[in-house]
Design an enzyme around this catalytic site. Structure first.
Site, PDB file in Angstrom:
ATOM      1  N   LYS A   1      -3.700  -2.505 -11.257  1.00 14.83           N
ATOM      2  CA  LYS A   1      -4.155  -2.315  -9.867  1.00 14.83           C
ATOM      3  C   LYS A   1      -5.626  -1.890  -9.882  1.00 14.83           C
ATOM      4  CE  LYS A   1      -1.949  -0.374  -5.764  1.00 14.83           C
ATOM      5  NZ  LYS A   1      -1.115   0.749  -5.323  1.00 14.83           N
TER       6      LYS A   1
HETATM    7  C1  E4P Z   1      -0.268   0.505  -1.912  1.00 21.42           C
HETATM    8  O1  E4P Z   1      -0.097  -0.014  -2.980  1.00 21.42           O
HETATM    9  C2  E4P Z   1      -0.379   1.945  -1.719  1.00 21.42           C
HETATM   10  O2  E4P Z   1       0.274   2.595  -2.791  1.00 21.42           O
HETATM   11  C3  E4P Z   1       0.302   2.435  -0.490  1.00 21.42           C
HETATM   12  O3  E4P Z   1       1.034   1.438   0.151  1.00 21.42           O
HETATM   13  C4  E4P Z   1      -0.479   3.342   0.369  1.00 21.42           C
HETATM   14  O4  E4P Z   1       0.335   3.783   1.422  1.00 21.42           O
HETATM   15  P1  E4P Z   1       0.000   5.045   2.320  1.00 21.42           P
HETATM   16  O5  E4P Z   1      -1.039   4.647   3.292  1.00 21.42           O
HETATM   17  O6  E4P Z   1       1.308   5.360   2.995  1.00 21.42           O
HETATM   18  O7  E4P Z   1      -0.457   6.135   1.387  1.00 21.42           O
END
Ligand code: E4P
Length: 218
Positions: free
Chosen positions: A87
């Protein structure tokens, strides 16, 4: 549509996996910290633990912000397990790293996408997945679903193979609407996935069926 769970909590990952509808997991540094996973070795071990529970892609985020660091960390993450997806944040160095990993045949997930322009760049760089954060856009009075719709249009215009991974999903209607628009993947909490199960008419109908069966068999 693929279902990913957005957590580093092993119990929740096991529960989603047991449901039989899980296609993968996304994590981020905040989610890892929330589970109290700290220190490089513990973090790497936790990713392997997750891979051993699920049968699908597991996103593991780099911490480095420079190209060389992202490549170094990403290669180490990718070598942990075949299910690991590296990522990478949407930055200038991140775009270069996406291209590097794409050329090397390593799967990537470009994170922190908030505009169509960023989505276009991620696809051009060969990202496997690209994560628009719809909940965080909703939080600032901007409809996150509009972004998913616009990216779907642009990707379809050119046949980009990068998968639209709707992230920052907060509830069941986010999932349903992402499915209507044609997001390839959604990642959300277990509560949103299990929320899809619920309908009061199902509960009422089942109670009636069971009561009638009991009456008929008395
Ligand atoms: C995406 O990969 C992130 O981990 C995640 O969806 C972020 O979500 P949040 O806005 O609820 O922290």
């Amino acid at each position: 549509m693929k279902f990913f769970i957005d957590t580093a909590n092993l119990d929740q990952i096991r529960e989603a996996q047991a449901l039989g509808v899980l296609d993968g997991v996304t994590t981020n540094p905040s989610l890892m910290a929330k589970e109290g996973i700290t220190g490089a070795n513990n973090i790497l071990k936790h990713y392997v633990d997750i891979c051993e529970i699920v049968d699908g892609d597991v996103s593991a985020e780099v911490i480095a912000v420079d190209f060389e660091g992202m490549v170094r960390e990403g290669e180490a993450l990718a070598s942990l397990h075949p299910q690991i997806v590296v990522k990478i944040p949407m930055t200038e160095d991140g775009v270069k790293a996406l291209k590097y990993f794409s050329d090397a045949g390593i799967k990537t997930n470009c994170t922190l996408i908030f505009s169509v322009g960023q989505a276009l760049l991620a696809a051009k760089a060969g990202a496997t997945y690209m994560s628009p954060f719809i909940g965080r856009l909703d939080d600032v009075s901007t409809d996150g679903l509009d972004l998913i719709e616009d990216i779907r249009l642009v990707y379809d215009n050119y046949g980009f193979e990068t998968e639209i991974l709707a992230a920052s999903v907060r509830h069941t209607m986010h999932i349903v609407n992402c499915a209507k628009i044609g997001a390839d993947v959604m990642t959300g909490p277990l509560s949103a996935i299990k929320g899809l199960l619920k309908h009061p008419l199902t509960d009422i109908g089942l109670a009636q069926f069971l009561a009638d069966h009991k009456k008929g068999n008395q």
